[in-house]
Scaffold this active site. Structure first.
Site, PDB file in Angstrom:
ATOM      1  CB  VAL A 208      11.721   4.500 108.555  1.00  0.00           C
ATOM      2  CG1 VAL A 208      10.412   3.966 109.124  1.00  0.00           C
ATOM      3  CG2 VAL A 208      11.712   4.409 107.041  1.00  0.00           C
TER       4      VAL A 208
ATOM      5  CG  HIS B 145     -19.072   4.920  98.985  1.00  0.00           C
ATOM      6  ND1 HIS B 145     -18.130   5.912  98.780  1.00  0.00           N
ATOM      7  CD2 HIS B 145     -20.226   5.555  99.367  1.00  0.00           C
ATOM      8  CE1 HIS B 145     -18.690   7.096  99.000  1.00  0.00           C
ATOM      9  NE2 HIS B 145     -19.963   6.904  99.371  1.00  0.00           N
TER      10      HIS B 145
ATOM     11  N   GLY C  58      16.864  11.567 109.617  1.00  0.00           N
ATOM     12  CA  GLY C  58      15.479  11.745 109.149  1.00  0.00           C
ATOM     13  C   GLY C  58      14.990  10.543 108.372  1.00  0.00           C
TER      14      GLY C  58
ATOM     15  N   GLY D 177      20.489   4.481 111.825  1.00  0.00           N
ATOM     16  CA  GLY D 177      20.612   3.135 111.278  1.00  0.00           C
ATOM     17  C   GLY D 177      20.924   2.113 112.358  1.00  0.00           C
ATOM     18  NE  ARG D 178      17.516  -2.039 114.632  1.00  0.00           N
ATOM     19  CZ  ARG D 178      17.493  -2.011 115.955  1.00  0.00           C
ATOM     20  NH1 ARG D 178      17.389  -0.875 116.613  1.00  0.00           N
ATOM     21  NH2 ARG D 178      17.564  -3.131 116.642  1.00  0.00           N
TER      22      ARG D 178
ATOM     23  CD  GLU E   3      18.748  12.456 106.444  1.00  0.00           C
ATOM     24  OE1 GLU E   3      18.278  11.762 107.348  1.00  0.00           O
ATOM     25  OE2 GLU E   3      19.677  12.062 105.691  1.00  0.00           O
TER      26      GLU E   3
ATOM     27  CB  CYS F  48       9.806  -6.832 115.867  1.00  0.00           C
ATOM     28  SG  CYS F  48       8.079  -6.733 115.442  1.00  0.00           S
TER      29      CYS F  48
ATOM     30  CG  ASP G 289      16.945  -6.287 111.310  1.00  0.00           C
ATOM     31  OD1 ASP G 289      16.119  -6.477 110.397  1.00  0.00           O
ATOM     32  OD2 ASP G 289      16.766  -5.464 112.233  1.00  0.00           O
TER      33      ASP G 289
HETATM   34  C1  LIG Z   1      12.156   1.844 116.705  1.00  0.00           C
HETATM   35  C2  LIG Z   1      11.980   0.788 115.663  1.00  0.00           C
HETATM   36  C3  LIG Z   1      10.789   0.686 114.970  1.00  0.00           C
HETATM   37  C4  LIG Z   1      10.626  -0.288 114.010  1.00  0.00           C
HETATM   38  N1  LIG Z   1       9.434  -0.350 113.346  1.00  0.00           N
HETATM   39  C5  LIG Z   1       9.245  -1.301 112.401  1.00  0.00           C
HETATM   40  C6  LIG Z   1       8.004  -1.419 111.731  1.00  0.00           C
HETATM   41  O1  LIG Z   1       7.067  -0.676 111.987  1.00  0.00           O
HETATM   42  N2  LIG Z   1       7.863  -2.394 110.808  1.00  0.00           N
HETATM   43  C7  LIG Z   1       8.892  -3.245 110.493  1.00  0.00           C
HETATM   44  O2  LIG Z   1       8.718  -4.098 109.631  1.00  0.00           O
HETATM   45  N3  LIG Z   1      10.085  -3.154 111.111  1.00  0.00           N
HETATM   46  C8  LIG Z   1      10.278  -2.216 112.055  1.00  0.00           C
HETATM   47  N4  LIG Z   1      11.472  -2.159 112.725  1.00  0.00           N
HETATM   48  C9  LIG Z   1      12.545  -3.113 112.353  1.00  0.00           C
HETATM   49  C10 LIG Z   1      12.290  -4.480 112.973  1.00  0.00           C
HETATM   50  O3  LIG Z   1      12.170  -4.340 114.369  1.00  0.00           O
HETATM   51  C11 LIG Z   1      13.444  -5.412 112.630  1.00  0.00           C
HETATM   52  O4  LIG Z   1      13.624  -5.437 111.245  1.00  0.00           O
HETATM   53  C12 LIG Z   1      13.149  -6.825 113.110  1.00  0.00           C
HETATM   54  O5  LIG Z   1      12.951  -6.857 114.497  1.00  0.00           O
HETATM   55  C13 LIG Z   1      14.307  -7.761 112.744  1.00  0.00           C
HETATM   56  O6  LIG Z   1      13.988  -9.043 113.166  1.00  0.00           O
HETATM   57  P1  LIG Z   1      15.114 -10.124 113.460  1.00  0.00           P
HETATM   58  O7  LIG Z   1      14.360 -11.380 113.811  1.00  0.00           O
HETATM   59  O8  LIG Z   1      16.082 -10.161 112.373  1.00  0.00           O
HETATM   60  O9  LIG Z   1      15.913  -9.597 114.739  1.00  0.00           O
HETATM   61  P2  LIG Z   1      15.519  -8.939 116.107  1.00  0.00           P
HETATM   62  O10 LIG Z   1      14.111  -8.561 116.180  1.00  0.00           O
HETATM   63  O11 LIG Z   1      16.536  -7.896 116.357  1.00  0.00           O
HETATM   64  O12 LIG Z   1      15.711 -10.134 117.133  1.00  0.00           O
HETATM   65  C14 LIG Z   1      16.947 -10.723 117.348  1.00  0.00           C
HETATM   66  C15 LIG Z   1      16.922 -11.425 118.684  1.00  0.00           C
HETATM   67  O13 LIG Z   1      18.100 -12.192 118.806  1.00  0.00           O
HETATM   68  C16 LIG Z   1      18.572 -12.131 120.146  1.00  0.00           C
HETATM   69  N5  LIG Z   1      20.003 -12.442 120.126  1.00  0.00           N
HETATM   70  C17 LIG Z   1      21.007 -11.719 119.571  1.00  0.00           C
HETATM   71  N6  LIG Z   1      22.173 -12.365 119.710  1.00  0.00           N
HETATM   72  C18 LIG Z   1      21.889 -13.513 120.370  1.00  0.00           C
HETATM   73  C19 LIG Z   1      22.694 -14.609 120.787  1.00  0.00           C
HETATM   74  N7  LIG Z   1      23.982 -14.691 120.517  1.00  0.00           N
HETATM   75  N8  LIG Z   1      22.080 -15.603 121.476  1.00  0.00           N
HETATM   76  C20 LIG Z   1      20.740 -15.571 121.711  1.00  0.00           C
HETATM   77  N9  LIG Z   1      19.957 -14.580 121.315  1.00  0.00           N
HETATM   78  C21 LIG Z   1      20.521 -13.570 120.641  1.00  0.00           C
HETATM   79  C22 LIG Z   1      18.249 -10.710 120.563  1.00  0.00           C
HETATM   80  O14 LIG Z   1      18.160 -10.627 121.974  1.00  0.00           O
HETATM   81  C23 LIG Z   1      16.913 -10.475 119.877  1.00  0.00           C
HETATM   82  O15 LIG Z   1      15.843 -10.804 120.713  1.00  0.00           O
HETATM   83  C24 LIG Z   1      11.665  -1.207 113.715  1.00  0.00           C
HETATM   84  C25 LIG Z   1      12.860  -1.127 114.430  1.00  0.00           C
HETATM   85  C26 LIG Z   1      13.018  -0.154 115.399  1.00  0.00           C
HETATM   86  C27 LIG Z   1      14.301  -0.092 116.144  1.00  0.00           C
END
Ligand SMILES: Cc1cc2nc3c(=O)[nH]c(=O)nc-3n(C[C@H](O)[C@H](O)[C@H](O)COP(=O)(O)OP(=O)(O)OC[C@H]3O[C@@H](n4cnc5c(N)ncnc54)[C@H](O)[C@@H]3O)c2cc1C
Length: 470
Positions: A177, A435, A175, A263-264, A197, A41, A303
């Site tokens: 988000v 307004h 195509g 996708g991710r 897409e 994020c 995620d």
């Molecule tokens: C380009 C882009 C734009 C986005 N825009 C939005 C938006 O506008 N609004 C929104 O709500 N969401 C958005 N998202 C999605 C959002 O970023 C994710 O849903 C969110 O970051 C997920 O949070 P998380 O805490 O699950 O994991 P992450 O943010 O992925 O964090 C996981 C962390 O765990 C660490 N990690 C992984 N494995 C290990 C391990 N074994 N040991 C120690 N550390 C580890 C990683 O280094 C990482 O820092 C976007 C994503 C992308 C790619």
């Protein structure tokens, strides 16, 4: 070996917030992060994209400023400066997270953690013991097995957000988000953009009227939207070539850069889940509504749970998991989750669309308002947009809302609160809105549900004739 009440693995918006909340509940907490605090994020997702989009919007607005009577002249942008500004914002927020963790007494360990047993995490050879563990390792961009995918200048969102120069043309595969936010960004900067897409339209799952309006806006800016097209192979290089099939025909698109945005994938490999027998659904960690995995003391959030890959969902899950680690009994509720897309204008929605509500067997009543009829939107130069409210005909319950308007991503919160408080459409309509603001479109659409919108044309041609008939 240091012993903790809770160890959180991963410092993204799920993990870092969960760690703070655990500490607030008086639990001795450690947060383990392999890379940078803030996760996807902050470092490679929400914040950097919006920082760049803000600059692109400024540039686009400056170009259009003559329409507003403002003459600036010689407008240009320097992408390296945009990227530096984005990095400064990210660095500030990252430092803020580190300070918050410290202030709340959370120990932060830098390193890659692997589960050794249900209570032990091996962090680069050092063992961390914890009563409870919250897994929050997030996700990474997926690279589908398309021939040529590893070629030169074929990149994912991670590399796009690390760019210090901006190529002149892009082919974006996907195509969804993220793909459409990048299309918005590069089109605003005057770059040539082609989006490919696989589905029949961009942004699958988003209200069809909104998608149609957005498609027209993007096409006007020169964005080529190729839908129902399956990419078959890629050729990297100074000019990349994307080959695809559409309606049985073989076609191709070219650009200086190809962005894979399909996708991710969850970061669940190599962290010891299989050995521990953590139950998975495809490659996501299975959790119940209390965010518990099948291993009693292990929770998972964000995620990796494959629920909704959104930062605010990860955070909400983190708060629930933390509460449960502290002995409370909290459940996550996914029924009111806003989703935002930072196109221009912005898209935001929550709850059910009209179609989904009907499919669920509800008798629905809808209200709409054309954003172009709103004074503030007009002042801001917005030329099109729509707001739709979906309500239960019998009870007036607000079932869902879809906005396509300037600042839609901020305004959607009003509807979330109304829905959370079980407010009715009558109450929303009776709420005095300030307004002139774009937020008035929500009130107007609420009035429209009752057929009482004062700022749109009557739906019957001659209202007096209709009254006589009644
Ligand atoms: C380009 C882009 C734009 C986005 N825009 C939005 C938006 O506008 N609004 C929104 O709500 N969401 C958005 N998202 C999605 C959002 O970023 C994710 O849903 C969110 O970051 C997920 O949070 P998380 O805490 O699950 O994991 P992450 O943010 O992925 O964090 C996981 C962390 O765990 C660490 N990690 C992984 N494995 C290990 C391990 N074994 N040991 C120690 N550390 C580890 C990683 O280094 C990482 O820092 C976007 C994503 C992308 C790619």
């Amino acid at each position: 070996m240091e012993k903790y009440d809770v160890a959180v693995l991963g410092g993204g918006p799920g993990g870092y917030v969960a760690a703070i909340r655990c500490a607030q509940y008086g639990l001795k907490t450690v947060l383990i992060e392999a890379d940078e605090l803030g996760g996807t994020c902050l470092n490679r997702g929400c914040i950097p994209t919006k920082a760049l989009l803000h600059c692109a919007e400024l540039y686009e607005s400056a170009l259009e400023s003559m329409e507003h009577g403002v003459f600036t002249g010689g407008i240009s942008f320097n992408y390296a400066a945009l990227a530096r500004r984005k990095d400064t914002i990210v660095a500030k927020l990252r430092a803020g997270i580190a300070s918050l963790e410290k202030a709340h007494g959370v120990t932060v360990i830098k390193g890659f953690g692997v589960l050794q047993d249900p209570h032990t995490i091996n962090v680069n050879g050092n063992l961390v013991n914890a009563e409870k563990i919250i897994l929050a390792t997030g996700s990474a961009p997926a690279r589908p097995p398309i021939p040529g995918i590893d070629g030169e200048n074929i990149i994912t969102s991670d590399e796009v957000l690390a760019m210090t120069e901006c190529p002149d043309s892009f082919v974006i595969i996907g195509g969804g988000v993220i793909g459409m936010e990048f299309a918005t960004l590069f089109a605003a900067l005057g770059k040539k953009v082609t989006v490919i897409e696989m589905m029949p339209s961009i942004l699958p799952g988003v209200d069809r009227d909104i998608v149609r309006m957005l498609s027209q806006i993007l096409q006007k800016k020169g964005v080529e939207l190729v839908t129902s097209a399956r990419v078959t192979s890629l050729q990297g290089g100074k000019t990349i070539k994307v080959n695809y099939e559409q309606s049985g025909q073989v076609k191709s698109a070219t650009g200086a850069c190809c962005v894979i945005s399909v996708g991710r994938k969850p970061m669940t490999a190599g962290i010891g889940l299989e050995a521990l027998g953590v139950r998975m659904a495809r490659s996501f960690v299975e959790v119940d509504d209390r965010l518990r995995t099948n291993i009693p003391n292990i929770y998972a959030i964000g995620d990796i749970t494959g629920k909704m890959q959104l930062a605010h969902v990860a955070t909400a899950q983190g708060l629930v998991a933390a509460a449960n680690c502290a002995g409370k009994d909290e459940k996550i509720d996914y029924s009111i989750v806003p989703a935002c897309i930072y196109t221009s204008p912005e898209i935001a929605f929550v709850g059910m669309t009209e179609e989904k509500a009907k499919e669920a067997g509800k008798a629905v009543q809808c209200g709409t308002f054309n954003v172009a009829g709103n004074g503030k939107a007009m002042i801001m130069g917005a030329k099109s947009g729509i707001v739709k409210l979906v309500t239960d005909e019998a009870t007036g319950e607000i079932l869902g809302a879809q906005l396509f308007a300037p600042r839609a991503t901020d305004m959607i919160a009003e509807l979330c609160v109304a829905m959370k408080c079980e407010g009715t459409i009558e109450e929303l309509a009776a709420t005095i809105h300030p307004h002139p603001t774009v937020s008035e479109v929500i009130m107007e659409a609420a009035h429209d549900v009752e057929g009482l919108c004062c700022h749109s044309m009557p739906k019957v041609k001659n209202i007096w004739e209709k009254r006589e008939v009644q």
